[in-house]
Structure formats: C-alpha cells, structure tokens
Motif scaffolding. Structure first.
Motif, PDB file in Angstrom:
ATOM      1  N   ILE A 211       0.834  -1.210   0.000  1.00 50.15           N
ATOM      2  CA  ILE A 211       0.000   0.000   0.000  1.00 50.15           C
ATOM      3  C   ILE A 211       0.864   1.254   0.000  1.00 50.15           C
ATOM      4  CG2 ILE A 211      -1.709   1.291   1.350  1.00 50.15           C
ATOM      5  CD1 ILE A 211      -2.898  -1.480   2.072  1.00 50.15           C
ATOM      6  N   VAL A 212       1.970   1.244   0.737  1.00 49.83           N
ATOM      7  CA  VAL A 212       2.875   2.392   0.759  1.00 49.83           C
ATOM      8  C   VAL A 212       3.485   2.602  -0.628  1.00 49.83           C
ATOM      9  CG1 VAL A 212       5.038   3.273   1.715  1.00 49.83           C
ATOM     10  CG2 VAL A 212       3.372   2.173   3.212  1.00 49.83           C
ATOM     11  N   ALA A 213       3.918   1.517  -1.259  1.00 52.57           N
ATOM     12  CA  ALA A 213       4.501   1.616  -2.603  1.00 52.57           C
ATOM     13  C   ALA A 213       3.456   2.076  -3.619  1.00 52.57           C
ATOM     14  CB  ALA A 213       5.094   0.284  -3.028  1.00 52.57           C
ATOM     15  N   ALA A 214       2.225   1.593  -3.493  1.00 50.29           N
ATOM     16  CA  ALA A 214       1.160   2.000  -4.415  1.00 50.29           C
ATOM     17  C   ALA A 214       0.836   3.478  -4.246  1.00 50.29           C
ATOM     18  CB  ALA A 214      -0.078   1.148  -4.194  1.00 50.29           C
ATOM     19  N   ASN A 215       0.813   3.957  -3.017  1.00 46.76           N
ATOM     20  CA  ASN A 215       0.588   5.393  -2.785  1.00 46.76           C
ATOM     21  C   ASN A 215       1.701   6.228  -3.404  1.00 46.76           C
ATOM     22  OD1 ASN A 215      -1.881   5.774  -1.452  1.00 46.76           O
ATOM     23  ND2 ASN A 215      -0.996   5.052   0.469  1.00 46.76           N
ATOM     24  N   LYS A 216       2.923   5.770  -3.268  1.00 43.57           N
ATOM     25  CA  LYS A 216       4.067   6.474  -3.857  1.00 43.57           C
ATOM     26  C   LYS A 216       3.939   6.494  -5.379  1.00 43.57           C
ATOM     27  CE  LYS A 216       9.064   6.745  -3.836  1.00 43.57           C
ATOM     28  NZ  LYS A 216      10.322   6.154  -3.402  1.00 43.57           N
ATOM     29  N   PHE A 217       3.534   5.361  -5.959  1.00 49.60           N
ATOM     30  CA  PHE A 217       3.352   5.284  -7.403  1.00 49.60           C
ATOM     31  C   PHE A 217       2.284   6.267  -7.873  1.00 49.60           C
ATOM     32  CE2 PHE A 217       0.856   3.508 -10.940  1.00 49.60           C
ATOM     33  CZ  PHE A 217       1.817   3.548 -11.936  1.00 49.60           C
ATOM     34  N   LEU A 218       1.187   6.344  -7.155  1.00 46.90           N
ATOM     35  CA  LEU A 218       0.082   7.223  -7.545  1.00 46.90           C
ATOM     36  C   LEU A 218       0.423   8.701  -7.374  1.00 46.90           C
ATOM     37  CD1 LEU A 218      -2.909   5.206  -6.049  1.00 46.90           C
ATOM     38  CD2 LEU A 218      -2.341   5.481  -8.473  1.00 46.90           C
ATOM     39  N   SER A 219       1.393   9.013  -6.524  1.00 44.39           N
ATOM     40  CA  SER A 219       1.717  10.413  -6.275  1.00 44.39           C
ATOM     41  C   SER A 219       2.974  10.906  -6.986  1.00 44.39           C
ATOM     42  CB  SER A 219       1.856  10.657  -4.771  1.00 44.39           C
ATOM     43  OG  SER A 219       2.933   9.903  -4.263  1.00 44.39           O
ATOM     44  N   THR A 220       3.713  10.028  -7.666  1.00 43.40           N
ATOM     45  CA  THR A 220       4.920  10.456  -8.373  1.00 43.40           C
ATOM     46  C   THR A 220       4.727  10.316  -9.878  1.00 43.40           C
ATOM     47  OG1 THR A 220       5.907   8.252  -8.243  1.00 43.40           O
ATOM     48  CG2 THR A 220       6.471   9.796  -6.488  1.00 43.40           C
ATOM     49  N   SER A 221       5.660  10.883 -10.625  1.00 41.33           N
ATOM     50  CA  SER A 221       5.573  10.806 -12.077  1.00 41.33           C
ATOM     51  C   SER A 221       5.937   9.404 -12.557  1.00 41.33           C
ATOM     52  CB  SER A 221       6.518  11.822 -12.724  1.00 41.33           C
ATOM     53  OG  SER A 221       7.862  11.440 -12.515  1.00 41.33           O
ATOM     54  N   ILE A 222       5.507   9.087 -13.754  1.00 43.95           N
ATOM     55  CA  ILE A 222       5.771   7.763 -14.329  1.00 43.95           C
ATOM     56  C   ILE A 222       7.273   7.572 -14.574  1.00 43.95           C
ATOM     57  CG2 ILE A 222       5.412   8.389 -16.749  1.00 43.95           C
ATOM     58  CD1 ILE A 222       4.121   5.192 -15.126  1.00 43.95           C
ATOM     59  N   GLU A 223       7.979   8.656 -14.907  1.00 47.78           N
ATOM     60  CA  GLU A 223       9.428   8.569 -15.140  1.00 47.78           C
ATOM     61  C   GLU A 223      10.162   8.160 -13.867  1.00 47.78           C
ATOM     62  OE1 GLU A 223       7.610  11.238 -16.244  1.00 47.78           O
ATOM     63  OE2 GLU A 223       7.675  10.709 -18.369  1.00 47.78           O
ATOM     64  N   GLU A 224       9.758   8.739 -12.730  1.00 49.99           N
ATOM     65  CA  GLU A 224      10.392   8.390 -11.460  1.00 49.99           C
ATOM     66  C   GLU A 224      10.155   6.919 -11.124  1.00 49.99           C
ATOM     67  OE1 GLU A 224       9.876  10.917  -7.989  1.00 49.99           O
ATOM     68  OE2 GLU A 224       9.422  12.575  -9.345  1.00 49.99           O
ATOM     69  N   SER A 225       8.964   6.436 -11.410  1.00 43.71           N
ATOM     70  CA  SER A 225       8.644   5.034 -11.112  1.00 43.71           C
ATOM     71  C   SER A 225       9.447   4.082 -11.987  1.00 43.71           C
ATOM     72  CB  SER A 225       7.154   4.780 -11.309  1.00 43.71           C
ATOM     73  OG  SER A 225       6.400   5.537 -10.393  1.00 43.71           O
TER      74      SER A 225
ATOM     75  N   GLU B 192      12.434   4.726 -13.374  1.00 43.70           N
ATOM     76  CA  GLU B 192      13.854   4.830 -13.031  1.00 43.70           C
ATOM     77  C   GLU B 192      14.164   4.382 -11.605  1.00 43.70           C
ATOM     78  OE1 GLU B 192      16.254   5.597 -15.195  1.00 43.70           O
ATOM     79  OE2 GLU B 192      14.715   5.792 -16.741  1.00 43.70           O
ATOM     80  N   SER B 193      13.160   4.155 -10.800  1.00 44.64           N
ATOM     81  CA  SER B 193      13.339   3.795  -9.400  1.00 44.64           C
ATOM     82  C   SER B 193      14.046   2.439  -9.253  1.00 44.64           C
ATOM     83  CB  SER B 193      11.975   3.731  -8.720  1.00 44.64           C
ATOM     84  OG  SER B 193      12.099   3.241  -7.416  1.00 44.64           O
ATOM     85  N   HIS B 194      14.684   2.255  -8.099  1.00 43.62           N
ATOM     86  CA  HIS B 194      15.292   0.959  -7.782  1.00 43.62           C
ATOM     87  C   HIS B 194      14.300   0.048  -7.075  1.00 43.62           C
ATOM     88  CE1 HIS B 194      19.262   1.957  -9.156  1.00 43.62           C
ATOM     89  NE2 HIS B 194      19.229   3.080  -8.470  1.00 43.62           N
ATOM     90  N   ASP B 195      13.109   0.558  -6.794  1.00 38.92           N
ATOM     91  CA  ASP B 195      12.066  -0.230  -6.145  1.00 38.92           C
ATOM     92  C   ASP B 195      11.390  -1.116  -7.186  1.00 38.92           C
ATOM     93  OD1 ASP B 195       9.914  -1.255  -4.749  1.00 38.92           O
ATOM     94  OD2 ASP B 195       9.378   0.659  -3.818  1.00 38.92           O
ATOM     95  N   ILE B 196      11.441  -2.420  -6.970  1.00 43.11           N
ATOM     96  CA  ILE B 196      10.903  -3.392  -7.918  1.00 43.11           C
ATOM     97  C   ILE B 196       9.408  -3.183  -8.123  1.00 43.11           C
ATOM     98  CG2 ILE B 196      10.465  -5.853  -8.264  1.00 43.11           C
ATOM     99  CD1 ILE B 196      13.078  -6.394  -6.741  1.00 43.11           C
ATOM    100  N   LEU B 197       8.696  -2.925  -7.047  1.00 42.74           N
ATOM    101  CA  LEU B 197       7.247  -2.767  -7.130  1.00 42.74           C
ATOM    102  C   LEU B 197       6.857  -1.544  -7.956  1.00 42.74           C
ATOM    103  CD1 LEU B 197       4.753  -4.215  -6.279  1.00 42.74           C
ATOM    104  CD2 LEU B 197       4.793  -3.000  -4.124  1.00 42.74           C
ATOM    105  N   LEU B 198       7.580  -0.445  -7.798  1.00 40.59           N
ATOM    106  CA  LEU B 198       7.306   0.750  -8.610  1.00 40.59           C
ATOM    107  C   LEU B 198       7.571   0.466 -10.087  1.00 40.59           C
ATOM    108  CD1 LEU B 198       8.704   3.680  -6.429  1.00 40.59           C
ATOM    109  CD2 LEU B 198       6.326   3.063  -6.833  1.00 40.59           C
ATOM    110  N   ASN B 199       8.630  -0.284 -10.374  1.00 41.83           N
ATOM    111  CA  ASN B 199       8.927  -0.663 -11.762  1.00 41.83           C
ATOM    112  C   ASN B 199       7.786  -1.470 -12.359  1.00 41.83           C
ATOM    113  OD1 ASN B 199      12.446  -1.297 -11.101  1.00 41.83           O
ATOM    114  ND2 ASN B 199      11.464   0.600 -11.647  1.00 41.83           N
ATOM    115  N   VAL B 200       7.275  -2.433 -11.605  1.00 36.66           N
ATOM    116  CA  VAL B 200       6.195  -3.294 -12.095  1.00 36.66           C
ATOM    117  C   VAL B 200       4.937  -2.477 -12.360  1.00 36.66           C
ATOM    118  CG1 VAL B 200       4.611  -5.141 -11.409  1.00 36.66           C
ATOM    119  CG2 VAL B 200       7.068  -5.417 -11.066  1.00 36.66           C
ATOM    120  N   LEU B 201       4.581  -1.617 -11.424  1.00 38.51           N
ATOM    121  CA  LEU B 201       3.385  -0.794 -11.601  1.00 38.51           C
ATOM    122  C   LEU B 201       3.524   0.134 -12.804  1.00 38.51           C
ATOM    123  CD1 LEU B 201       2.602   0.070  -7.869  1.00 38.51           C
ATOM    124  CD2 LEU B 201       1.361  -1.512  -9.353  1.00 38.51           C
ATOM    125  N   ALA B 202       4.730   0.646 -13.031  1.00 44.08           N
ATOM    126  CA  ALA B 202       4.952   1.535 -14.175  1.00 44.08           C
ATOM    127  C   ALA B 202       4.884   0.783 -15.502  1.00 44.08           C
ATOM    128  CB  ALA B 202       6.298   2.242 -14.039  1.00 44.08           C
TER     129      ALA B 202
END
Length: 189
Positions: A127-141, A143-153
């Motif tokens: 849920i924390v990672a999903a909130n971060k994904f929803l509040s940041t730009s797609i480029e940040e997601s 380029e992130s080192h977070d696997i979950l943000l990469n998958v969501l992007a």
C-alpha cells in the motif's frame, strides 16, 4: 485511502490490453489486528507477485553467488568500464582478461543491488509503494530501484510502445519479476 479506492485507482492506470488480465488483490485478517494483510498481483488469475509465497514462479535469489552463476543473466560491458579496469590494472592485463574482470565487477554490483531490492520488497508494504506510485511521475517510477514501482509503471497505460522498446537494455539489469512484466507488456503490442 481505503484498499478498494486504491485498487480502483491502480486499475484505472492499467493499459487497455492488460485490463482484466492483471489484478491487484488483497487479503486481510479481521480478527488478528497484529497481522497485516497480504497484497499481491495476479496475471490471468494466477498469483505472480506475492513476496512471502515460496511457490512464486519468479526466481528469488538467496545469495550473491547464485546471481553470479546464473547463466541467464546477460550483463553488457561498455567501453568506459573496460577503460576503468585498464586504468586500475595499469595496462598490464591482457585484453581478453580485462573483459572478464570488468564483467565480474559489474555482476558484483548488480548482485548487491538486486539483493537489496529484494530485501526491501519483502519488507515493504504494498500500500505504501502504491501510494508512492500514484503520487509520483511515471518517469520516477520507471527509473526507481524499487521493484514494485517498476512493475506498476510497466503495466501503466502512460508508457507507450516507443518508450517500452527504448528500455530493453535497462530491463536486462532488473529483477526477473520486472523482466516478466516487461515481456507481458511487450506481448500486448
């Protein structure tokens, strides 16, 4: 934000071809307040990304040595990396050995990054990672080192075919779960 609202927001960003195929699921334990619920991603009704599940179809590495010995991992070596090794060895090492040394250094770096990303993913809260994904730009997601943000992007509709094709080399250096979702998304074009 409640889980149902977050799920609705995440699914609204899914690319049309994956709508209905990729699902975000959650379980919770009503009578066990100290036990957090599990969140996972399902593809075609099969749980693909569940960090605590040992029957996960994606390979989870336990040691750096496993990563180094995995023949499926292809690490490209640039000219600059070769020159850095040549400079470190003061030019006394033969050319073919320089490639081996440079590849070994890069695989060690890659293994450390991969292990730290897996550790943070298994400890993270979806849920924390999903909130971060929803509040940041797609480029940040992306380029992130977070696997979950990469998958969501990667399953996001804002990432087009041209951008996906330009990411091929970067994806080779990511965790197998990110590569799995990349291949899934490429199959929709």
């Amino acid at each position: 934000m409640s889980w149902s609202k977050m799920k609705q927001n995440l699914e609204s960003f899914l690319c049309p071809a994956l709508n209905g195929r990729v699902e975000y699921r959650s379980t919770s334990y009503r009578y066990l307040p100290d036990k957090a619920g599990l969140c996972y991603i399902a593809v075609d009704k099969k749980n693909v990304l569940n960090m605590s599940d040992t029957t996960n179809p994606i390979r989870w590495y336990q040691t750096e040595l496993e990563i180094k010995n995995d023949s499926a991992i292809q690490i490209p070596i640039s000219h600059e990396e070769m020159e850095a090794v040549r400079k470190d060895t003061k030019g006394t090492v033969p050319e073919d050995r320089l490639i081996v040394i440079a590849r070994s250094r890069k695989i060690t770096e890659y293994a450390k990054e991969l292990m730290s990303a897996q550790a943070s993913l298994s400890k993270s809260n979806f849920i924390v990672a999903a909130n971060k994904f929803l509040s940041t730009s797609i480029e940040e997601s992306i380029e992130s080192h977070d696997i979950l943000l990469n998958v969501l992007a990667l399953v996001d509709r804002r990432v087009g075919k041209k951008r996906m094709l330009n990411m091929t080399d970067k994806i080779k250096l990511k965790h197998p779960i990110v590569q799995y979702f990349y291949e899934l998304r490429l199959s929709t074009f």
